[in-house]
Design a protein around this motif. Structure first.
Motif, short mmCIF file in Angstrom:
data_model
loop_
_atom_site.label_atom_id
_atom_site.label_comp_id
_atom_site.label_asym_id
_atom_site.label_seq_id
_atom_site.Cartn_x
_atom_site.Cartn_y
_atom_site.Cartn_z
N LYS A 53 0.86 -1.19 0.00
CA LYS A 53 0.00 0.00 0.00
C LYS A 53 0.89 1.23 0.00
O LYS A 53 1.95 1.24 0.63
CB LYS A 53 -0.85 0.02 1.27
CG LYS A 53 -2.11 -0.82 1.20
CD LYS A 53 -2.96 -0.47 2.40
CE LYS A 53 -4.26 -1.20 2.42
NZ LYS A 53 -5.12 -0.77 3.52
N LYS A 54 0.43 2.28 -0.67
CA LYS A 54 1.19 3.53 -0.64
C LYS A 54 0.75 4.36 0.55
O LYS A 54 -0.46 4.52 0.78
CB LYS A 54 0.95 4.33 -1.92
CG LYS A 54 1.74 3.79 -3.09
CD LYS A 54 1.63 4.71 -4.29
CE LYS A 54 2.44 4.14 -5.43
NZ LYS A 54 2.16 4.75 -6.70
N ASN A 55 1.72 4.89 1.28
CA ASN A 55 1.39 5.78 2.40
C ASN A 55 1.28 7.22 1.91
O ASN A 55 2.20 7.74 1.27
CB ASN A 55 2.48 5.69 3.48
CG ASN A 55 2.41 4.37 4.22
OD1 ASN A 55 1.33 3.77 4.34
ND2 ASN A 55 3.55 3.89 4.69
N ILE A 56 0.14 7.83 2.22
CA ILE A 56 -0.16 9.17 1.69
C ILE A 56 -0.36 10.15 2.84
O ILE A 56 -1.03 9.82 3.83
CB ILE A 56 -1.47 9.14 0.85
CG1 ILE A 56 -1.42 8.06 -0.24
CG2 ILE A 56 -1.81 10.52 0.29
CD1 ILE A 56 -0.47 8.30 -1.38
N ASN A 70 -10.26 3.25 -3.25
CA ASN A 70 -9.09 2.38 -3.43
C ASN A 70 -8.39 2.10 -2.10
O ASN A 70 -7.18 2.28 -1.97
CB ASN A 70 -8.10 3.03 -4.41
CG ASN A 70 -8.69 3.14 -5.79
OD1 ASN A 70 -8.71 2.17 -6.53
ND2 ASN A 70 -9.21 4.31 -6.12
N LYS A 71 -9.19 1.68 -1.13
CA LYS A 71 -8.64 1.49 0.23
C LYS A 71 -7.54 0.43 0.27
O LYS A 71 -6.67 0.47 1.13
CB LYS A 71 -9.77 1.13 1.19
CG LYS A 71 -10.65 2.34 1.53
CD LYS A 71 -11.24 2.26 2.91
CE LYS A 71 -11.67 3.63 3.37
NZ LYS A 71 -12.89 3.71 4.10
N GLU A 72 -7.60 -0.52 -0.68
CA GLU A 72 -6.59 -1.59 -0.68
C GLU A 72 -5.26 -1.09 -1.27
O GLU A 72 -4.24 -1.77 -1.16
CB GLU A 72 -7.12 -2.83 -1.43
CG GLU A 72 -7.25 -2.75 -2.95
CD GLU A 72 -8.23 -1.69 -3.50
OE1 GLU A 72 -9.06 -1.15 -2.71
OE2 GLU A 72 -8.17 -1.39 -4.70
N CYS A 97 6.98 9.05 3.82
CA CYS A 97 5.81 8.42 3.19
C CYS A 97 6.08 8.30 1.69
O CYS A 97 7.14 8.71 1.21
CB CYS A 97 4.55 9.25 3.45
SG CYS A 97 4.54 10.82 2.59
N ASP A 98 5.13 7.74 0.94
CA ASP A 98 5.34 7.60 -0.50
C ASP A 98 5.05 8.91 -1.23
O ASP A 98 5.79 9.31 -2.11
CB ASP A 98 4.45 6.48 -1.05
CG ASP A 98 4.92 5.13 -0.53
OD1 ASP A 98 6.01 4.71 -0.92
OD2 ASP A 98 4.22 4.54 0.31
N ILE A 99 3.95 9.55 -0.88
CA ILE A 99 3.59 10.81 -1.56
C ILE A 99 2.88 11.75 -0.59
O ILE A 99 1.97 11.35 0.14
CB ILE A 99 2.65 10.56 -2.77
CG1 ILE A 99 3.30 9.59 -3.77
CG2 ILE A 99 2.28 11.88 -3.46
CD1 ILE A 99 2.47 9.30 -5.00
N VAL A 100 3.31 13.01 -0.61
CA VAL A 100 2.57 14.06 0.09
C VAL A 100 1.73 14.78 -0.96
O VAL A 100 2.26 15.21 -2.00
CB VAL A 100 3.52 15.08 0.77
CG1 VAL A 100 2.75 16.26 1.33
CG2 VAL A 100 4.33 14.40 1.87
N ILE A 101 0.42 14.90 -0.72
CA ILE A 101 -0.44 15.70 -1.62
C ILE A 101 -0.58 17.08 -0.99
O ILE A 101 -0.97 17.19 0.17
CB ILE A 101 -1.85 15.09 -1.75
CG1 ILE A 101 -1.79 13.63 -2.21
CG2 ILE A 101 -2.71 15.92 -2.71
CD1 ILE A 101 -3.15 12.93 -2.21
N SER A 102 -0.28 18.14 -1.77
CA SER A 102 -0.52 19.47 -1.22
C SER A 102 -1.75 20.11 -1.86
O SER A 102 -1.73 20.53 -3.01
CB SER A 102 0.69 20.39 -1.38
OG SER A 102 0.32 21.64 -0.79
N GLY A 103 -2.80 20.17 -1.06
CA GLY A 103 -4.05 20.82 -1.48
C GLY A 103 -4.32 22.06 -0.64
O GLY A 103 -5.47 22.46 -0.47
#
Ligand code: NDP
Ligand code: MG
Length: 384
Positions: free
Chosen positions: A4-7, A27-29, A89-95
């Protein structure tokens, strides 16, 4: 849990936050949400934390902390937001909206986290440093803005030298067909109603003035290392085509899709693979008409500044962005007229003495002094 990707999702309570959560919920899995932030909306933050079992939580504005009821501990303040972005983590989303997203996004890439960035104000102001740092740390900056995601998808790897120019499409916003004489009477409630996209208030006003597209020209020049005279803007009210790459051999690659931020977010989080999102299918047979025309610079003078700021050494993107943030805020508070947003930005660009930032802290300083200049201008000249 494996694979799983950590976001980490910064700005989870906003419009980009909502689209990101829709993607993660479907896409919880595939994804673990390991961190979230909000600024004011403690109620929604608590709900998100409880639904997604998020262990790391930040409320950047301490004011509303008392009403938090999420099951994980709440951390408070801007410095906690920066610490959140640094968790591996794998990806930080900046919103996050506006330049408040600068430090957390920079912190994310500085510790080696990949960054999926919607927060264009940060790229407009600090782009050069982001690109440098991403190369140094070997991390990816993945565009979320739909037009930039389109260009990203149409660019063949390392093939920018074969590109003749790119086209960013613009829906034209809610006032595309309004006569220019009526612009002075536009109220905030009209400007925040975008005909195609459902977005936060600030970017909705930016779309209405077309400053949004000016910011996107600068964002594209940063992300794709492309000169401003190689960036074309076309009005495309249906907003089905998001961007085009014109290659020197005459081939043109375009990216199409219904306007829904879940797709560019999915691209950013899964690239180079793709998820099956089971969305409504796009059939050209069913789309009877796609229209395109040149922007009207008389109605939308702010758009021109996107190119001018990149071409005129006396202008600075940091100043453009800061003065626009102040002008939009004043408009939303009913203090200045819609048409004065451009005047405030234009005058600020011409009054502020330009200094070239050497690092991220310099950007914060230029941003701070610009805001003071714009606020003073508003008080002296533009306040209703
Ligand atoms: P919203 O106003 O809907 O959401 C903004 C988010 O940022 C909220 O979570 C808000 O928290 C948080 N926030 C507000 N002020 C601060 C602050 N000072 N410090 C930290 N966090 C803060 O904006 P959007 O989601 O529409 O836009 C976010 C960014 O994405 C912008 O830069 C925009 O240009 C860009 N973008 C947005 C698109 C869209 O479709 N919405 C499309 C392309 C780009 P709270 O709600 O708790 O106050
Ligand atoms: Mg966009």
């Amino acid at each position: 849990m494996k694979n799983k990707k950590n976001i980490i999702l910064l700005g989870a309570t906003g419009s980009i936050g909502e689209s990101s959560l829709r993607l993660l919920r479907k896409n919880k899995e595939k994804f673990n949400l390991v961190g979230v932030s909000a600024h004011n909306n403690t109620e929604l933050l608590s709900k998100i934390v409880n639904e997604f079992d998020v262990p790391n939580v930040v409320l950047s504005n301490p004011k509303n902390a008392k009403s938090y009821y999420g099951k994980s501990e709440l951390n408070i303040g801007h410095s906690s937001l920066i610490e959140l972005a640094k968790i591996s983590c794998d990806i930080v989303i900046s919103g996050i909206i506006g330049l408040s997203g600068l430090h957390p996004a920079f912190a994310a890439i500085s510790v080696g986290n990949n960054l999926a960035i919607a927060n264009k104000e940060t790229l407009v102001s600090g782009g050069k440093f982001f690109v440098q740092k991403s190369h140094e740390k070997k991390v990816k900056i993945l565009p979320v803005d739909s037009e930039h995601s389109a260009i990203f998808q149409c660019l063949e790897k390392n093939n920018i030298c074969n590109v003749d120019f790119i086209t960013l499409t613009a829906s034209g916003g809610p006032f595309l067909n309004m006569p220019i004489e009526n612009f002075r009477n536009i109220k905030p409630e009209h400007a925040i109603k975008h005909p195609v996209w459902k977005m936060g208030q600030k970017i909705s006003v930016d779309s209405a003035t077309m400053f949004n597209k000016a910011l996107e020209i600068i964002e594209a020049s940063v992300l794709f290392n492309i000169k401003s005279d190689k960036i074309e803007v076309t009005i495309h009210p249906e907003h089905i085509i998001h961007g085009l790459v014109h290659y020197k051999d005459g081939s043109v690659l375009a990216n199409l899709g219904f306007p829904d931020m879940i797709t560019p977010l999915s691209v950013a989080l899964n690239w180079p693979t793709r998820l099956n999102l089971n969305l409504k299918k796009l059939s050209l047979n069913k789309i009877s008409n796609l229209s395109f025309f040149e922007p009207d610079f008389k109605k939308f003078p702010g758009l021109k500044l996107g190119w001018e700021v990149l071409q005129n050494p006396n202008y600075s993107p940091v100043i453009l962005n800061a003065s626009n943030e102040i002008a939009v805020d004043a408009f939303l508070k009913n203090k200045v007229k819609f048409t004065d947003i451009y005047n405030i930005v234009y005058e600020t660009l011409n009054v502020c003495k330009i200094s070239v930032p050497k690092n991220i802290d310099d950007i914060i300083e230029i941003d701070r002094t610009t805001r003071m200049v714009s606020l003073d201008l508003i008080k002296r000249k533009f306040q209703k």
